[in-house]
Design an enzyme around this catalytic site. Structure first.
Site, PDB file in Angstrom:
ATOM      1  N   SER A 156       0.949  -1.489  -0.079  1.00  0.00           N
ATOM      2  CA  SER A 156       0.086   0.156   0.056  1.00  0.00           C
ATOM      3  C   SER A 156       0.703   1.404   0.113  1.00  0.00           C
ATOM      4  CB  SER A 156      -1.003  -0.035   1.381  1.00  0.00           C
ATOM      5  OG  SER A 156      -1.665  -1.219   1.450  1.00  0.00           O
ATOM      6  N   ASP A 165       1.537   3.977  10.122  1.00  0.00           N
ATOM      7  CA  ASP A 165       0.800   3.053   9.193  1.00  0.00           C
ATOM      8  C   ASP A 165      -0.403   3.242   9.084  1.00  0.00           C
ATOM      9  OD1 ASP A 165       3.538   2.067   8.490  1.00  0.00           O
ATOM     10  OD2 ASP A 165       3.317   0.297   9.901  1.00  0.00           O
TER      11      ASP A 165
END
Ligand code: GAR
Length: 245
Positions: A156, A165
Site C-alpha cells: 500500500s 502506518d
C-alpha cells in the site's frame, strides 16, 4: 504578426508558470529497491519530477550508492548520533528543507516519526508499506500474514499521518498467497508490486492530480475509496509478467 511585435496590455505583469521540475526528497534506511524504481521512472521521464536528494539514517545503506550512481545528492544522517528522536527529526527537517521539496517519499525508511516532523510536511509525505493496509501495520508483515494463514497480501502507498502506518491509502496492489509461498517468495512478490505502484502514486502527486484534503485524499478531484485504488492480483501479475499459478 511576429512575436516581437506582440504587445498586449492584458499580459502586462503576467508571470509565466514556473517550469521548474517538481522536487522530491527520498528517505531510506536500507537496500533502496523502491528508490531504484523511482530513479528508473525518472530516467524514463515518468516520475513527474526530479529526485533532488536521498537521505538515509543508516550510513551504510545500499540505497545511498544507488543515489550516487544516478548522480543524486546522497546524504547520510545517522540517527545514533542524536540524543533523542526529537533531535534527530529536527536535524532531518533541516536537511530536507534545504532541498525545498514538493514531496517527501519514505521508501523503506525504518524510523518512527515525531509529530513535529509529520506536521511540518503534512500532505506532502508518502510512505509505502508491505501489506494491504489497514491489515498488518508494523514490522514482519510477510511472516505474520503466513502465520495467520491469510489468503491475500500486498502493498500500500499512503499519506503519512501521526498514526503509524495509519494514514489514508492512495493505491494498493494485491498478491494471492499460494500453498508454496514462503516469507522470501512473498517478499519478492510484494516488492515487485511496490515497484509498480510507488512511481505511479508519486507521479500523480507531482502532477497535482493527487492531494490530501481535509476529507481525505482525492485523485483528479474525486475522493479515493477508503483503501485507495486497488490493483488486483490478476492485473498486477499480468503487468509484471508473473506466471499464473
Ligand atoms: C519495502 O518493502 C517497504 O514496503 C518496507 O521496507 C521495504 C524497503 O525495501 N517499508 C516498511 O516496512 C515501512 N513500514 P527497499 O529498501 O528495497 O525499498
Amino acid at each position: 504578426m511576429s512575436d516581437d511585435q506582440y504587445t498586449s496590455d492584458t499580459l502586462n505583469g503576467f508571470t509565466p508558470e514556473s517550469t521548474e521540475p517538481r522536487r522530491v526528497v527520498v528517505l531510506i534506511s536500507g537496500n533502496g529497491s523502491n528508490l531504484q524504481a523511482l530513479i528508473d521512472a525518472q530516467s524514463y521521464d515518468e516520475l513527474g519530477g526530479e529526485i533532488i536528494a536521498v537521505v538515509s539514517n543508516q550510513a551504510d545503506a545500499y540505497g545511498l550508492k544507488r543515489a550516487r550512481d544516478a548522480g543524486i545528492n546522497a546524504v547520510a544522517l545517522p540517527h545514533r548520533e542524536y540524543e533523542s528522536r526529537e533531535a534527530f527529526d529536527g536535524a532531518l527537517i533541516k536537511v530536507i528543507e534545504r532541498h525545498e521539496p514538493d514531496l517527501i517519499v519514505l521508501a523503506g525508511f525504518m524510523r518512527m516519526l515525531t509529530p513535529i516532523f509529520v506536521q511540518r510536511f503534512y500532505g506532502r509525505l508518502l510512505n509505502i508499506h508491505p501489506s494491504l493496509l489497514p491489515a498488518y501495520r508494523g514490522l514482519n508483515t510477510h511472516a505474520r500474514v503466513l502465520a495467520d494463514g491469510a489468503r491475500e497480501h500486498g502493498a500500500s502507498v499512503h499519506f503519512v499521518t501521526e498514526e503509524l502506518d495509519g494514514g489514508p491509502v492512495v493505491i494498493q496492489a494485491a498478491v494471492d498467497i499460494t500453498e508454496d509461498d514462503t516469507e522470501e517468495s512473498l517478499k519478492d512478490k510484494v516488492h515487485a508490486r511496490e515497484h509498480l505502484i510507488y512511481p505511479i502514486a508519486v507521479r500523480w502527486f507531482l502532477e497535482g492530480r493527487l492531494q490530501l484534503g481535509v476529507n481525505g485524499p482525492t485523485l483528479d478531484g474525486t475522493p479515493l475509496p477508503p483503501q485507495g485504488l486497488r490493483l488486483s492480483h490478476a492485473d498486477a501479475a499480468e503487468e509484471l509478467d508473473e506466471d499464473d499459478e
